[in-house]
Design a protein around this motif. Sequence first.
Motif, PDB file in Angstrom:
ATOM      1  N   LEU A  16     -13.297  11.339 -31.598  1.00  0.00           N
ATOM      2  CA  LEU A  16     -12.499  12.558 -31.751  1.00  0.00           C
ATOM      3  C   LEU A  16     -13.242  13.828 -31.329  1.00  0.00           C
ATOM      4  O   LEU A  16     -12.622  14.792 -30.893  1.00  0.00           O
ATOM      5  N   GLU A  17     -14.548  13.832 -31.452  1.00  0.00           N
ATOM      6  CA  GLU A  17     -15.330  15.039 -31.181  1.00  0.00           C
ATOM      7  C   GLU A  17     -15.077  15.637 -29.793  1.00  0.00           C
ATOM      8  O   GLU A  17     -14.816  16.839 -29.690  1.00  0.00           O
ATOM      9  N   THR A  22     -12.590  19.914 -26.617  1.00  0.00           N
ATOM     10  CA  THR A  22     -11.863  20.276 -25.405  1.00  0.00           C
ATOM     11  C   THR A  22     -10.607  21.071 -25.719  1.00  0.00           C
ATOM     12  O   THR A  22     -10.306  22.066 -25.055  1.00  0.00           O
ATOM     13  N   HIS A  23      -9.873  20.672 -26.744  1.00  0.00           N
ATOM     14  CA  HIS A  23      -8.550  21.241 -26.981  1.00  0.00           C
ATOM     15  C   HIS A  23      -8.501  22.350 -28.033  1.00  0.00           C
ATOM     16  O   HIS A  23      -7.621  23.218 -27.955  1.00  0.00           O
ATOM     17  N   ALA A  24      -9.401  22.355 -28.994  1.00  0.00           N
ATOM     18  CA  ALA A  24      -9.364  23.389 -30.035  1.00  0.00           C
ATOM     19  C   ALA A  24      -9.554  24.796 -29.463  1.00  0.00           C
ATOM     20  O   ALA A  24      -8.802  25.704 -29.825  1.00  0.00           O
ATOM     21  N   PRO A  25     -10.521  25.019 -28.559  1.00  0.00           N
ATOM     22  CA  PRO A  25     -10.643  26.367 -27.995  1.00  0.00           C
ATOM     23  C   PRO A  25      -9.386  26.799 -27.233  1.00  0.00           C
ATOM     24  O   PRO A  25      -8.994  27.965 -27.281  1.00  0.00           O
ATOM     25  N   ARG A  55      -9.491  32.568 -40.348  1.00  0.00           N
ATOM     26  CA  ARG A  55     -10.261  33.360 -39.363  1.00  0.00           C
ATOM     27  C   ARG A  55     -11.568  32.650 -39.013  1.00  0.00           C
ATOM     28  O   ARG A  55     -11.940  32.561 -37.844  1.00  0.00           O
ATOM     29  N   ALA A  56     -12.252  32.151 -40.026  1.00  0.00           N
ATOM     30  CA  ALA A  56     -13.514  31.442 -39.799  1.00  0.00           C
ATOM     31  C   ALA A  56     -13.275  30.191 -38.961  1.00  0.00           C
ATOM     32  O   ALA A  56     -14.054  29.883 -38.050  1.00  0.00           O
ATOM     33  N   CYS A  61     -13.665  27.235 -33.859  1.00  0.00           N
ATOM     34  CA  CYS A  61     -13.018  26.441 -32.799  1.00  0.00           C
ATOM     35  C   CYS A  61     -13.088  27.121 -31.444  1.00  0.00           C
ATOM     36  O   CYS A  61     -13.156  26.453 -30.411  1.00  0.00           O
ATOM     37  N   ASP A  62     -13.083  28.440 -31.432  1.00  0.00           N
ATOM     38  CA  ASP A  62     -13.135  29.171 -30.173  1.00  0.00           C
ATOM     39  C   ASP A  62     -14.471  28.981 -29.457  1.00  0.00           C
ATOM     40  O   ASP A  62     -14.560  29.117 -28.255  1.00  0.00           O
ATOM     41  N   HIS A  63     -15.496  28.629 -30.199  1.00  0.00           N
ATOM     42  CA  HIS A  63     -16.829  28.501 -29.611  1.00  0.00           C
ATOM     43  C   HIS A  63     -17.266  27.053 -29.400  1.00  0.00           C
ATOM     44  O   HIS A  63     -18.412  26.808 -29.041  1.00  0.00           O
TER      45      HIS A  63
END
Length: 68
Positions: A16-17, A22-25, A55-56, A61-63
């Motif tokens: 899953l990692e 790949t998709h979370a950002p 927010r956290a 996820c953005d990074h």
Amino acid sequence: MNEGELALVLRASDELEPIVATHAPLAVRALAHGERGVRMPATAQDLGLTEQAARARLLHCDHLTWPR
């Protein structure tokens, strides 16, 4: 949990990692650049988190990155 179950958890995590990285950002950026940007109360509710925790999570996820 027994050893077999623990090994299964690690195996699933390994699979899953890269998908999450790949998709979370992409999901975070889609939320941020949507019609109204991130609507934190609704996003937090959808995630089942407080606004601060949401927010956290979005920042985390953005990074995410995954070696290609």
